[in-house]
Design a protein around this motif. Structure first.
Motif, PDB file in Angstrom:
ATOM      1  N   THR A  64      42.005 -71.736  -0.386  1.00 44.00           N
ATOM      2  CA  THR A  64      41.189 -72.857   0.089  1.00 44.00           C
ATOM      3  C   THR A  64      40.255 -73.258  -1.037  1.00 44.00           C
ATOM      4  N   TRP A  65      39.810 -74.502  -1.044  1.00 43.56           N
ATOM      5  CA  TRP A  65      38.916 -75.008  -2.089  1.00 43.56           C
ATOM      6  C   TRP A  65      37.487 -75.019  -1.559  1.00 43.56           C
ATOM      7  N   LEU A  66      36.583 -74.395  -2.302  1.00 44.95           N
ATOM      8  CA  LEU A  66      35.184 -74.296  -1.881  1.00 44.95           C
ATOM      9  C   LEU A  66      34.256 -74.580  -3.061  1.00 44.95           C
ATOM     10  N   CYS A  67      33.029 -74.944  -2.762  1.00 45.95           N
ATOM     11  CA  CYS A  67      32.004 -74.983  -3.807  1.00 45.95           C
ATOM     12  C   CYS A  67      31.650 -73.527  -4.129  1.00 45.95           C
ATOM     13  N   GLN A  68      30.987 -73.301  -5.229  1.00 47.29           N
ATOM     14  CA  GLN A  68      30.675 -71.922  -5.624  1.00 47.29           C
ATOM     15  C   GLN A  68      29.801 -71.211  -4.597  1.00 47.29           C
ATOM     16  N   SER A  69      28.875 -71.939  -3.994  1.00 43.61           N
ATOM     17  CA  SER A  69      27.989 -71.310  -2.997  1.00 43.61           C
ATOM     18  C   SER A  69      28.771 -70.834  -1.779  1.00 43.61           C
ATOM     19  N   CYS A  70      29.628 -71.692  -1.259  1.00 44.64           N
ATOM     20  CA  CYS A  70      30.404 -71.312  -0.069  1.00 44.64           C
ATOM     21  C   CYS A  70      31.430 -70.228  -0.399  1.00 44.64           C
TER      22      CYS A  70
END
Length: 167
Positions: A64-70
């Motif tokens: 899955t693609w996430l921002c670094q925080s998530c």
């Protein structure tokens, strides 16, 4: 592929942060997104599933693609961020990406039509169609020009007596 399928936005539906943008250099971009495993690739990783083959662990299906925080968030609390939850996020985000494409096209097309109609109304007066003498006095001509400029600047088209025709 993971990033493209979600429009380069974080797959956490509560985040949806853009993960790509312009860098200082004209040829460069900044990416704050990460391809994250839903089930870990290694035995000691978060949400590891021993039933999966190495090929399944490495597949896009397991990502899955996430921002670094998530990305950090989901790996820090595996009890809250379960495999089922992450698969749901992925599905929702892909659907939202498709809706984003469809809505922009529909909204943009509708907005363009409305804007064109508004401009047509602004310029649908004798001063723009016929010679000046059709508008009557020079003061009427000046008022027609002023009213049109105000309508274009404010988005409010009024009649000569001040009543709103279109807002």
């Amino acid at each position: 592929m993971l990033a493209n399928r979600v429009g380069w936005k974080c797959s956490n539906p509560d985040c949806r942060r853009e993960t790509r943008g312009a860098a200082t250099e004209k040829e460069d971009i900044i990416s704050i997104g990460v391809a994250s495993h839903i089930t870990a690739a290694s035995k000691r990783g978060p949400r590891y599933d021993e039933k999966l083959t190495a090929q399944e662990r490495a597949s896009a299906e397991n990502g899955t693609w996430l921002c670094q925080s998530c990305s950090k968030l989901i790996d820090s609390d595996v009890h809250r961020y379960t495999v089922a939850k992450l698969k749901k996020w992925k599905k929702i985000s892909e659907e939202m990406s498709t809706l984003d494409l469809e809505e922009v096209a529909v909204r943009k097309n509708h907005e363009d039509k409305e804007l064109i109609k508004f401009f047509v109304q602004c310029f649908d007066r004798p001063v723009f169609k016929d010679r000046i003498y059709r508008e009557g006095r020079m003061e009427d001509f000046d008022k027609a020009i002023e009213d049109t400029i105000i309508a274009l600047n404010t988005g409010v088209l009024r009649t000569r007596d001040g009543s709103i025709l279109k807002n």
